[in-house]
Design an enzyme around this catalytic site. Structure first.
Site, short mmCIF file in Angstrom:
data_model
loop_
_atom_site.label_atom_id
_atom_site.label_comp_id
_atom_site.label_asym_id
_atom_site.label_seq_id
_atom_site.Cartn_x
_atom_site.Cartn_y
_atom_site.Cartn_z
N ILE A 1 0.84 -1.21 0.00
CA ILE A 1 0.00 0.00 0.00
C ILE A 1 0.87 1.25 0.00
O ILE A 1 0.62 2.19 -0.76
CB ILE A 1 -0.96 -0.02 1.21
CG1 ILE A 1 -1.93 -1.19 1.09
CG2 ILE A 1 -1.72 1.30 1.30
CD1 ILE A 1 -2.79 -1.42 2.31
N CYS B 1 -3.90 5.78 7.84
CA CYS B 1 -4.94 4.89 7.32
C CYS B 1 -4.50 3.44 7.44
O CYS B 1 -4.99 2.56 6.71
CB CYS B 1 -5.25 5.21 5.86
SG CYS B 1 -6.03 6.82 5.63
N GLU C 1 -11.31 0.80 18.67
CA GLU C 1 -12.40 0.86 17.70
C GLU C 1 -13.50 -0.11 18.13
O GLU C 1 -13.20 -1.18 18.67
CB GLU C 1 -11.89 0.50 16.30
CG GLU C 1 -10.88 1.49 15.75
CD GLU C 1 -10.45 1.16 14.31
OE1 GLU C 1 -11.01 0.19 13.73
OE2 GLU C 1 -9.58 1.84 13.78
N HIS D 1 -12.76 3.97 9.76
CA HIS D 1 -12.06 2.82 9.19
C HIS D 1 -12.62 2.48 7.81
O HIS D 1 -13.07 1.35 7.53
CB HIS D 1 -12.15 1.60 10.11
CG HIS D 1 -10.98 0.66 9.97
ND1 HIS D 1 -10.40 0.04 11.04
CD2 HIS D 1 -10.27 0.26 8.88
CE1 HIS D 1 -9.39 -0.74 10.63
NE2 HIS D 1 -9.30 -0.60 9.32
N LEU D 2 -12.55 3.45 6.92
CA LEU D 2 -13.12 3.31 5.57
C LEU D 2 -12.08 2.95 4.52
O LEU D 2 -12.39 2.92 3.34
CB LEU D 2 -13.79 4.63 5.16
CG LEU D 2 -14.96 5.11 6.00
CD1 LEU D 2 -15.49 6.43 5.45
CD2 LEU D 2 -16.07 4.07 6.02
#
Length: 531
Positions: A154, A232, A263, A281-282
Site C-alpha cells: 500500500i 490509514c 475501535e 475505518h473506511l
C-alpha cells in the site's frame, strides 16, 4: 467427504458461489458473526471459516472448532483473530492483502487532500450558511515533502500517486532496498530524517511490537513545525493523546485518521480538534475492494482445502498451487525425516539442523522446514502440523538452523536432518527419486537406499554374521511379512543398521524375541503417515 466451510460475515454471493463451484459445501450464515454463542455451537462442524471484521475468533471459540483447518479473513487486518491460539491448534490464518491495496492507498491520498485544504470543516461551515473564505487557508501538495513510513504494497502505491502529484517522497522502511527505492523514484531515509524533513507523514505498516507507537510523544516532538499526519494503516501506531496536544499548540498543523487505538472509536483525544479529519475505518470501504477481497479469500481457502496450496498465510510459510504440485513429494520426505528422528529421540531436543543440498535448496525451504518440524513434534504432539509445530518448538526453546548448498554428491538434491540432544547427535538424510517416492539414503552416516512404508522396523548392531537370519526367522516365525529389507554398515566389522518395511506393526512379542537374541543394540518400531 467434501470439505465444509462456514461464512459467518457478509460475503458477496459471487464469493460464496466460488466455494460451491469448487465442490466445497458452504453455509452462508452472516448473522453468526455477532452471535458468539451460536457460532460456538456450530463451529465444530466445519473445516474452514470465512470472515470479515464482525466475527471474533477467540481461543475459547477455537476450543470448539475440532475440525477447523483454515480461517480466511476477507481483508488485511486480523486483529479479531487470536493467531497464537489458532497456531497452537494447527489452524492456518489467511488474509487477503492485495484485494484492497489501491482502495486503501487512494483513501490515504484523499485524506491528505482533505487535511491540506481543510475540506470537511469548510464543507460543514458552508452547509451551516456561513461563508468563511478567509478562515480556511490551505496548502498545496505540489513540491511538498511526503514522508512514508512503510513502503510496501500500500505504501508503494501511495509513493507512486504522490510522485504523480509532484511531491518529493522520502520513505522509512527497514525492508526497502536501495535498488528498489531507486526504481520507485523515492529517497530511502532513516526515521529521524523523515521526521525532521516531512511536510506530510503517512503510515503504512502493520501493528507489531516494532511499529507500535512508532510516532510516540518523543518522535512526534521531532517533527518539523506545521507537519500534517495521515494514518490509514492501524490504530496504535501513533500516540493520539500526544498528537492532540501538539495540534492544540500549533506544532502539528493537521491530522487525518481512518484508524484508532480503540475501535469502534466513540471517544478519542483527536475528536473535536481543529483541522483533524476522521473517518470510521473506511480504507477498504469501496465496492471494488469488498468484492475483490471476498473473491480472493474464497479462492485461497478453496485452494488449500482441495490442493494444500497455502497463500497469504500469516502463521506458516505460503505454498502456491504450483509449488504444492512440485514440492509435494519433498514435503512428504521432510515429514518422514522428522518422524524418523522424532521416534528415535527419547531425550529433550536442544537443536534441529537441516541441510538442503542441490536443487532442493532452490525450493521453498521454509515450507520444508515446517514440514520437518511437524514430523518431529508428532511423536509427543500427535496433532502437530506445519502450523503448530514451529510454535511447539519455540516454546521448548529449540534452536532451529537451516543451511543451503549447491550439489555436493551423486544426488541432484537431498535433505539431511540432524537432531541434537544433551548426549548425542542423530542424523538422517533423504531424497526423492524420479518416481516421486521419498527414500532414506543415509542414517547415522551409513549409506542406504530405503523406501518408506507405513510400518517399519529399525535396528542397529555390530557387523557380524547371522543378523539377516535372525531378523528373517523371527519375523517369519511370528507371521510378520517383510515387504522390503535394507542393510547398511559404516565399514567391515563395525556398526551396521537394518531398516525393514513391514506389512503390519510388529507386536511386542516379536520385539522381545529380537532382544532375546542379544544381537541388537537398538530395536525400534516406526510408523509413518502415508496419506
Amino acid at each position: 467427504m467434501a470439505p465444509k466451510v462456514l461464512v459467518s460475515d457478509k460475503l458477496s454471493e459471487t464469493a460464496v458461489q466460488i466455494f460451491r463451484d469448487r465442490g466445497i459445501e458452504v453455509d452462508f450464515r452472516p448473522e453468526l458473526g455477532k452471535d458468539k454463542d451460536a457460532l460456538a455451537a456450530v463451529i465444530g462442524d466445519y473445516d474452514g471459516l470465512a470472515i470479515r471484521s464482525a466475527t471474533r475468533v477467540t481461543a475459547k471459540l477455537l476450543e470448539k472448532a475440532s475440525r477447523l483447518k483454515v480461517i480466511g479473513r476477507a481483508g488485511i487486518g486480523t486483529d479479531n483473530i487470536d493467531k497464537d491460539a489458532a497456531s497452537r491448534r494447527g489452524v492456518i490464518v489467511m488474509n487477503t492483502p492485495f484485494g484492497n491495496m489501491i482502495t486503501t492507498a487512494e483513501h490515504a491520498i484523499a485524506m491528505m487532500f482533505a487535511v491540506a485544504r481543510q475540506i470537511p470543516e469548510a464543507s460543514a461551515s458552508t452547509h451551516g450558511g456561513k461563508w468563511e473564505k478567509s478562515r480556511f487557508m490551505g496548502v498545496e501538495l505540489t513540491g511538498k515533502t511526503l514522508g512514508v513510513i512503510g513502503a510496501g504494497n500500500i505504501g508503494g502505491i501511495v509513493c507512486d500517486r504522490a510522485r504523480g502529484l509532484k511531491m518529493k517522497v522520502i520513505a522509512f522502511d527497514p525492508y526497502l532496498s536501495q535498488e528498489k527505492a531507486d526504481r520507485m523514484g523515492i529517497e530511502k531515509v532513516e526515521l529521524e530524517g523523515l521526521l525532521s524533513r516531512s511536510d506530510f507523514i503517512t503510515l503504512h505498516v502493520p501493528l507489531t511490537d516494532q511499529t507500535r507507537n512508532i510516532l510516540s510523544r518523543e518522535n512526534l516532538a521531532k517533527t518539523r513545525k506545521g507537519v500534517r499526519i495521515v494514518n490509514c494503516a492501524r490504530g496504535g501506531l501513533v500516540d493520539e493523546a500526544a498528537l492532540a496536544e501538539l495540534l492544540q499548540s500549533g506544532h502539528v498543523a493537521g491530522a487525518a485518521f481512518d484508524v484508532f487505538a480503540e475501535e469502534p472509536a466513540k471517544q478519542n483525544p483527536l475528536f473535536g480538534q481543529p483541522n483533524v479529519v476522521c473517518t470510521p475505518h473506511l480504507g477498504a470501504a469501496t465496492t471494488e475492494a469488498q468484492e475483490n477481497v471476498a473473491l480472493q479469500v474464497a479462492e485461497q481457502m478453496s485452494n488449500y482445502l482441495l490442493t494444500g496450496a497455502v497463500e497469504n498465510a500469516l502463521n506458516m510459510p505460503s505454498v502456491t498451487a504450483e509449488e504444492a504440485r512440485v514440492m509435494g513429494p519433498w514435503i512428504k520426505l521432510a515429514g518422514h525425516l522428522g518422524r524418523f528422528a522424532g521416534q528415535l529421540t527419547d531425550e529433550p531436543i536442544e537443536a534441529i539442523n537441516i541441510l538442503y543440498d542441490g536443487h532442493v535448496a532452490d525450493m521453498n525451504v521454509a515450507a520444508l522446514t515446517t514440514a520437518t518440524l511437524a514430523g518431529i513434534m508428532k511423536t509427543t504432539n500427535p496433532d502437530a502440523n506445519m502450523v503448530s509445530a514451529p510454535v511447539v518448538a519455540r516454546e521448548r526453546g529449540i534452536d532451529i538452523a537451516t543451511t543451503t548448498q549447491t550439489k555436493s554428491g551423486v544426488f541432484d538434491g537431498y535433505m539431511k536432518l540432524t537432531i541434537v540432544t544433551p548426549t548425542r547427535e542423530r542424523s538422517i538424510a533423504g531424497t526423492v527419486f524420479s518416481d516421486g517416492k521419498p527414500r532414506f539414503i543415509q542414517i547415522k552416516g551409513i549409506t542406504i537406499d530405503a523406501e518408506v512404508g507405513e510400518h517399519m522396523l529399525y535396528t542397529t548392531n555390530d557387523d557380524v554374521p547371522g543378523i539377516i537370519g535372525a531378523l528373517g526367522q523371527t519375523m517369519g516365525g511370528h507371521g510378520v511379512n517383510i515387504a522390503n529389507f535394507t542393510l547398511g554398515r559404516s565399514e567391515r566389522r563395525k556398526q551396521a543398521i537394518a531398516l525393514l518395511y513391514l506389512d503390519e506393526q510388529p507386536p511386542a512379542d516379536v520385539l522381545g524375541a529380537l532382544r532375546d537374541t542379544g544381537l541388537f543394540q537398538q530395536i525400534r518400531p516406526l510408523q509413518f503417515d502415508m496419506a
